[in-house]
Motif scaffolding. Structure first.
Motif, PDB file in Angstrom:
ATOM      1  N   ASN A   1      -4.647   1.339  -1.921  1.00 44.03           N
ATOM      2  CA  ASN A   1      -4.713  -0.063  -1.495  1.00 44.03           C
ATOM      3  C   ASN A   1      -4.574  -0.236   0.023  1.00 44.03           C
ATOM      4  OD1 ASN A   1      -5.173  -2.680  -2.589  1.00 44.03           O
ATOM      5  ND2 ASN A   1      -3.075  -3.256  -2.068  1.00 44.03           N
ATOM      6  N   VAL A   2      -4.861   0.828   0.801  1.00 46.30           N
ATOM      7  CA  VAL A   2      -4.726   0.709   2.251  1.00 46.30           C
ATOM      8  C   VAL A   2      -5.715  -0.298   2.825  1.00 46.30           C
ATOM      9  CG1 VAL A   2      -6.321   2.604   2.793  1.00 46.30           C
ATOM     10  CG2 VAL A   2      -4.485   2.026   4.393  1.00 46.30           C
TER      11      VAL A   2
ATOM     12  N   ARG B   1      -0.739   0.727   8.567  1.00 45.53           N
ATOM     13  CA  ARG B   1      -1.862   0.429   7.670  1.00 45.53           C
ATOM     14  C   ARG B   1      -3.094   0.008   8.471  1.00 45.53           C
ATOM     15  NH1 ARG B   1      -4.620  -3.464   4.915  1.00 45.53           N
ATOM     16  NH2 ARG B   1      -3.641  -5.144   6.118  1.00 45.53           N
TER      17      ARG B   1
ATOM     18  N   TRP C   1       0.844  -1.193   0.000  1.00 45.77           N
ATOM     19  CA  TRP C   1       0.000   0.000   0.000  1.00 45.77           C
ATOM     20  C   TRP C   1       0.881   1.245   0.000  1.00 45.77           C
ATOM     21  CZ3 TRP C   1      -0.524   3.502   4.293  1.00 45.77           C
ATOM     22  CH2 TRP C   1       0.283   3.179   5.392  1.00 45.77           C
TER      23      TRP C   1
END
Length: 429
Positions: free
Chosen positions: A35-36, A360, A28
């Protein structure tokens, strides 16, 4: 894309920034959050669990703002509030209904002796007995450590309790859940349950913070888990079990399912009302228990504990992988040494989780309102509140020799549970 060992170096497809990630975890971008959260928000849960989660997120944010203004949530009171008193009265009404059922059943048994009234009375008495308030007690399957079994562990728990100004526990149970909890046993005794998968991945100070958090619940009265309200919730849960819809019903069962709908809605409504009345005090109690964790094990230890709680899914995944590999290696036959090194492998994996994965998870938590379970405030808010106040130093410390002595006391149960996890598969115990 370049790789080096577990590290992957690539460019963000959204903003072009260089990304360094671990191939074992989600790739990410910290710059733009690309794309977290690849899985997206959790599916909206239904039923009472969904109600609890929505209430937890609602009050969790409000209390964060309130306690932030109080300097990190270090204070608190267990005094009765109006919602707490209403919850207490509603719980008494639930138990009163059980008492009425018992009284009517006894009357039917006496007056209908030898007739149909006797059968009806026996039915009501059996129903009332199943709905009775049940005090917590140990089961035969619990792995109980008494003071004579683990004097050093109990001494640590006693020291944490003394630092928080509360009474220590009377029994410790060790299980394989990635969690920990405290509860009342009977009328006066206290029980601490330690999940070995969580305990094993924590540092000594994080373990003290964990003990501080759990014992902190005793210093801030939690109505929801009190004797009267807690047993009323269990009674209502039993009611819901009795009126649950029958699957694949025939015509008669379908009619019965339909007839039970009003009662099911009423019981669900009462449970939801109890949740709503006790939610604020319960959520506040969690924040205050976090403050107790910081006082006992330091702010750094409490924050580290929060980070570990953020990746409990990784704990579960690693245990499944490790147990499956051991069972495959033994061709289905589990020997006495197949559990060796299980907990060490789990701790090694958690120690190797990169800082980027914790970050994240924190951002995903902020997006989803993630919490440990439906009864806790969002974890990222709990962590942020701990960091918003002045850093607390540890009231209790655990040196290397003390940690080793506690590990020695837990050695037998560690080995036994490891073998059982490998034999039966994690999640089946």
């Amino acid at each position: 894309m370049r790789t080096a060992g577990e590290e992957i170096v690539s460019s963000c497809p959204q903003c072009g920034v260089e990304i360094r990630s671990d191939r074992r975890f989600t790739t990410w971008c910290a710059a733009c959050d690309w794309n977290v959260d690849p899985q997206g928000p959790d599916e909206q849960k239904r039923g009472m669990d969904g109600v609890r989660r929505r209430i937890a997120q609602r009050y969790g944010g409000r209390l964060f703002d309130e306690l932030s203004g109080e300097g990190g949530g270090g204070g608190g009171s267990s005094r009765r509030t109006v919602p707490g008193l209403l919850a207490f009265a509603l719980a008494l009404a639930v138990h009163g209904l059980t008492l009425v059922l018992a009284a009517v059943g006894l009357l039917g048994l006496i007056r209908g002796w030898g007739g149909l009234g006797m059968a009806f009375g026996l039915f009501l008495l059996a129903l009332a007995w199943s709905l009775r308030p049940r005090l917590n007690r140990l089961s035969d399957d619990d792995r109980v450590l008494l003071r004579a079994d683990a004097p050093e562990l109990y001494a640590l728990v006693d020291e944490v309790a003394a630092a928080l100004g509360t009474r220590s526990v009377d029994a410790v149970v060790v299980d394989v859940d990635a969690n920990a909890s405290v509860t009342q046993l009977g009328l006066r005794r206290r029980l601490l349950t330690l999940g070995l998968p969580l305990w094993e991945v924590l540092s000594p100070q994080q373990r003290i913070a964990l003990l501080g958090h759990e014992l902190g619940h005793f210093t801030h009265g939690d109505t929801r888990h009190g004797m009267v309200v807690g047993t009323a919730c269990r009674s209502l849960g039993t009611w819901l079990y009795y009126v649950r819809p029958m699957p694949n019903p025939n015509v008669l069962q379908a009619i019965t399912n339909l007839a039970c709908v009003p009662l099911r809605l009423l019981i669900t409504g009462v449970l939801a009302l109890l949740e709503l009345l006790t939610a604020r005090a319960s959520q506040r109690g969690e924040y205050l228990a976090d403050a107790a964790a910081a006082r006992a094990g330091s702010t750094e230890g409490a924050v580290g504990l929060m980070d570990r709680l953020m990746v409990t899914d990784s704990i579960v995944t690693t245990l499944h992988r490790e147990t499956n590999s051991r069972r495959m290696r033994g061709s289905g036959r589990v020997g006495r040494h197949d559990g060796d090194g299980l907990w060490e492998a789990l701790a090694t994996h958690l120690d190797s989780v990169p800082a980027s994965e914790f970050e994240r998870q924190r951002r995903v938590g902020a997006l989803r309102g993630h919490s440990v379970d439906a009864t806790h405030p969002p974890t990222h808010l709990r962590r942020r509140l701990l960091l918003s106040g002045a850093p607390a130093s540890a009231a209790v410390t655990a040196g290397g020799s003390r940690t080793e002595r506690i590990a020695g006391e837990l050695a037998e149960v560690r080995g036994t549970l490891a073998r059982e996890v490998v034999r039966d598969g994690y999640g089946n115990l």
